[in-house]
Design a protein around this motif. Sequence first.
Motif, PDB file in Angstrom:
ATOM      1  N   SER A 243      10.602 -15.563 -78.332  1.00 35.25           N
ATOM      2  CA  SER A 243      10.880 -16.966 -78.671  1.00 35.25           C
ATOM      3  C   SER A 243      12.377 -17.122 -78.878  1.00 35.25           C
ATOM      4  O   SER A 243      13.038 -16.255 -79.458  1.00 35.25           O
ATOM      5  CB  SER A 243      10.100 -17.314 -79.945  1.00 35.25           C
ATOM      6  N   GLY A 244      12.900 -18.230 -78.397  1.00 41.30           N
ATOM      7  CA  GLY A 244      14.334 -18.467 -78.573  1.00 41.30           C
ATOM      8  C   GLY A 244      14.650 -19.937 -78.406  1.00 41.30           C
ATOM      9  O   GLY A 244      13.736 -20.764 -78.305  1.00 41.30           O
ATOM     10  N   ASP A 245      15.915 -20.251 -78.387  1.00 40.49           N
ATOM     11  CA  ASP A 245      16.302 -21.646 -78.170  1.00 40.49           C
ATOM     12  C   ASP A 245      16.705 -21.824 -76.704  1.00 40.49           C
ATOM     13  O   ASP A 245      16.409 -20.978 -75.851  1.00 40.49           O
ATOM     14  CB  ASP A 245      17.395 -22.088 -79.154  1.00 40.49           C
ATOM     15  N   GLU A 246      17.446 -22.891 -76.417  1.00 36.66           N
ATOM     16  CA  GLU A 246      17.768 -23.207 -75.013  1.00 36.66           C
ATOM     17  C   GLU A 246      18.734 -22.199 -74.371  1.00 36.66           C
ATOM     18  O   GLU A 246      18.998 -22.286 -73.175  1.00 36.66           O
ATOM     19  CB  GLU A 246      18.330 -24.630 -74.912  1.00 36.66           C
ATOM     20  N   THR A 247      19.261 -21.261 -75.171  1.00 37.04           N
ATOM     21  CA  THR A 247      20.177 -20.283 -74.564  1.00 37.04           C
ATOM     22  C   THR A 247      19.426 -19.095 -73.951  1.00 37.04           C
ATOM     23  O   THR A 247      19.999 -18.325 -73.181  1.00 37.04           O
ATOM     24  CB  THR A 247      21.179 -19.735 -75.616  1.00 37.04           C
ATOM     25  N   LEU A 248      18.157 -18.941 -74.314  1.00 36.36           N
ATOM     26  CA  LEU A 248      17.435 -17.740 -73.869  1.00 36.36           C
ATOM     27  C   LEU A 248      17.086 -17.777 -72.373  1.00 36.36           C
ATOM     28  O   LEU A 248      17.219 -16.756 -71.676  1.00 36.36           O
ATOM     29  CB  LEU A 248      16.157 -17.562 -74.718  1.00 36.36           C
ATOM     30  N   GLY A 249      16.654 -18.931 -71.879  1.00 36.14           N
ATOM     31  CA  GLY A 249      16.286 -19.037 -70.450  1.00 36.14           C
ATOM     32  C   GLY A 249      17.447 -18.620 -69.544  1.00 36.14           C
ATOM     33  O   GLY A 249      17.271 -17.774 -68.650  1.00 36.14           O
ATOM     34  N   PRO A 250      18.647 -19.186 -69.753  1.00 35.46           N
ATOM     35  CA  PRO A 250      19.773 -18.787 -68.897  1.00 35.46           C
ATOM     36  C   PRO A 250      20.091 -17.290 -68.992  1.00 35.46           C
ATOM     37  O   PRO A 250      20.488 -16.674 -67.992  1.00 35.46           O
ATOM     38  CB  PRO A 250      20.940 -19.633 -69.444  1.00 35.46           C
ATOM     39  N   LEU A 251      19.891 -16.686 -70.184  1.00 37.90           N
ATOM     40  CA  LEU A 251      20.117 -15.238 -70.292  1.00 37.90           C
ATOM     41  C   LEU A 251      19.136 -14.483 -69.394  1.00 37.90           C
ATOM     42  O   LEU A 251      19.484 -13.471 -68.777  1.00 37.90           O
ATOM     43  CB  LEU A 251      19.931 -14.768 -71.742  1.00 37.90           C
ATOM     44  N   MET A 252      17.916 -14.987 -69.340  1.00 33.45           N
ATOM     45  CA  MET A 252      16.897 -14.309 -68.524  1.00 33.45           C
ATOM     46  C   MET A 252      17.208 -14.435 -67.030  1.00 33.45           C
ATOM     47  O   MET A 252      17.107 -13.457 -66.283  1.00 33.45           O
ATOM     48  CB  MET A 252      15.518 -14.918 -68.800  1.00 33.45           C
ATOM     49  N   THR A 253      17.563 -15.636 -66.606  1.00 31.88           N
ATOM     50  CA  THR A 253      17.805 -15.815 -65.159  1.00 31.88           C
ATOM     51  C   THR A 253      19.045 -15.032 -64.711  1.00 31.88           C
ATOM     52  O   THR A 253      19.206 -14.751 -63.531  1.00 31.88           O
ATOM     53  CB  THR A 253      17.968 -17.300 -64.781  1.00 31.88           C
ATOM     54  N   ALA A 254      19.908 -14.667 -65.674  1.00 31.66           N
ATOM     55  CA  ALA A 254      21.133 -13.936 -65.323  1.00 31.66           C
ATOM     56  C   ALA A 254      21.008 -12.434 -65.598  1.00 31.66           C
ATOM     57  O   ALA A 254      21.965 -11.697 -65.392  1.00 31.66           O
ATOM     58  CB  ALA A 254      22.308 -14.513 -66.122  1.00 31.66           C
ATOM     59  N   HIS A 255      19.847 -11.969 -66.048  1.00 33.94           N
ATOM     60  CA  HIS A 255      19.735 -10.551 -66.427  1.00 33.94           C
ATOM     61  C   HIS A 255      19.470  -9.684 -65.193  1.00 33.94           C
ATOM     62  O   HIS A 255      18.522  -9.919 -64.443  1.00 33.94           O
ATOM     63  CB  HIS A 255      18.595 -10.381 -67.440  1.00 33.94           C
TER      64      HIS A 255
END
Length: 514
Positions: A243-255
């Motif tokens: 669970s995270g805020d709106e910053t987590l999705g972009p971290l995932m797509t860039a991992h």
Amino acid sequence: MVSSARLNFSVCLHKSKILLYSIRLPSFLKIQSYAIKTPLLVTNRLSQIFHNVINSELTSTAQTRHAINPANKQPNPPVPLSAENELNSAVNAAQRAFRLWAQFPIEQRRVALFAWADALDSEKDGFTNLLTQEQGKPLSQALVEVNTAVTWIKGLATLDLPEITLEDSKKCKIIQRFVPLGVACAIVPWNFPILLAVGKITSALITGNSIIVKPSPFTPYSALKLAELAIPFFPAGLFQALSGDETLGPLMTAHSGIQKISFTGSTATGKKVAASCAKFLKHYTLELGGNDPAIICEDVDIEDVVQKVGILSFLCSGQVCMMIKRIYVHESIYNTFRDKLVAFVETLVLGEGTKPDVFVGPVQNEMQFNKAKGLFASIQSEGLIPALGGTIEDSAGYFIDPTIIDNPPENSRVVTEEPFAPIVPLMKWSDENDVIFNANNGPMGLGSSVWSKDLERAHRIGRQMRSGSVWINSHFDVAPHVPFGGHKESGIGVELGLEGLKGFCNSQTLWFNK
Ligand code: NAD
């Protein structure tokens, strides 16, 4: 009831009460009961304490956040606020689990998935209540979502993706097989937090991938519990949730350790996901927004169709991607249809999802409520005529009266935009080519429907629709063995069905030179 062979949100009216049904598996899927001996852990899984699930462990973060209950704007319990550290740990564990799981025979993967489905089934009351608490939808619709999730897990896990012999000649045998990609991520929106998550999780796991689920920050609760519930059934690290805020999705797509993003959400975010995945050459599937038309011909049974169309326009307070969002009614029956639709929708009870008989709950969040406010303002400023509703007021929760707009112009906002709220425009048509043009006009192409007793005519119109799903005399049917996806800006790729499973695989060809 609408259907016997499909898995859908069928609708019927019974003694003036609306009942929602789900769940009939197509008989040819022949689901067996895959027994697993692992006992269910009977800790109180649906306690109101929420954790990330990383490498089979329940963890939290120093800082937490919370979402709200949309029926009363009260805070729901705290949830972890995951950042790069948590993501890195989860990706490392997912990579280890993948190496193991990819070697598991599909039968064994199936057994584990069935066990998880049975566990969900046995906890369905808890999940139903939790879903209403976080999403706002009425308990009856939440129960349909949970039941359908159980059936989707089993339906998807029953599918086979066999090797294909492309050539078997004297000289050579060529086989195509589908091999897992590695670590997948499920990025999920807030309208169907359980069902959309399980579709992605099951497709990833049955094909041999590991998966990390990221629920919407608006509805993080059920997905965390789905992963917690799954701990006994899968190798550590195989199925994790953050669970995270709106910053987590972009971290995932860039991992760089993640090979696939399975995304469901808005078209605007989908474009950002695609751009980020492109940088790292990640696979992705995008299930995006819709603005589905329903074309109603003059020969329909008006009583019957009004009720179905009414339900399929206001289910989940209009917050379904592939709901009826534009209704085109033949001019010869327009007035009668409008008046009967208004009378029917007036019977749909608006209120808190926990109250009996409520059909229209609150919209899920403040952002959505404010978007709807903007749309209501444009209804006024554009001089549109509401046949029902038409006003929006602040109250204890994010409640909006169902609204039907009477024959607005094609270029009005309520027609061109996906409202994602209980607001539907009703338009007149007389010429078949014109209505087909208008129905197809616009950037979205998720679903569309044609309603007529003349099936030949309905097919003729239906085949001209530019959308991923076309329904004749229904809308919103989905099934685990049927691919689902959008045309135009409604998506790229499909989920569900064999094509959906292939989206979690690489194609590999084996050449045996004899
Ligand atoms: P959204 O795009 O705002 O968010 C979806 C998910 O993406 C959330 O988990 C969010 O945290 C995450 N996210 C946000 N920014 C991101 C980024 N830059 N990178 C990666 N992830 C990011 O959508 P929403 O408001 O939650 O959902 C409503 C929309 O979803 C509607 O347009 C609806 O039509 C669409 N939808 C489509 C389908 C479908 O199957 N086609 C199904 C349900 C909903």
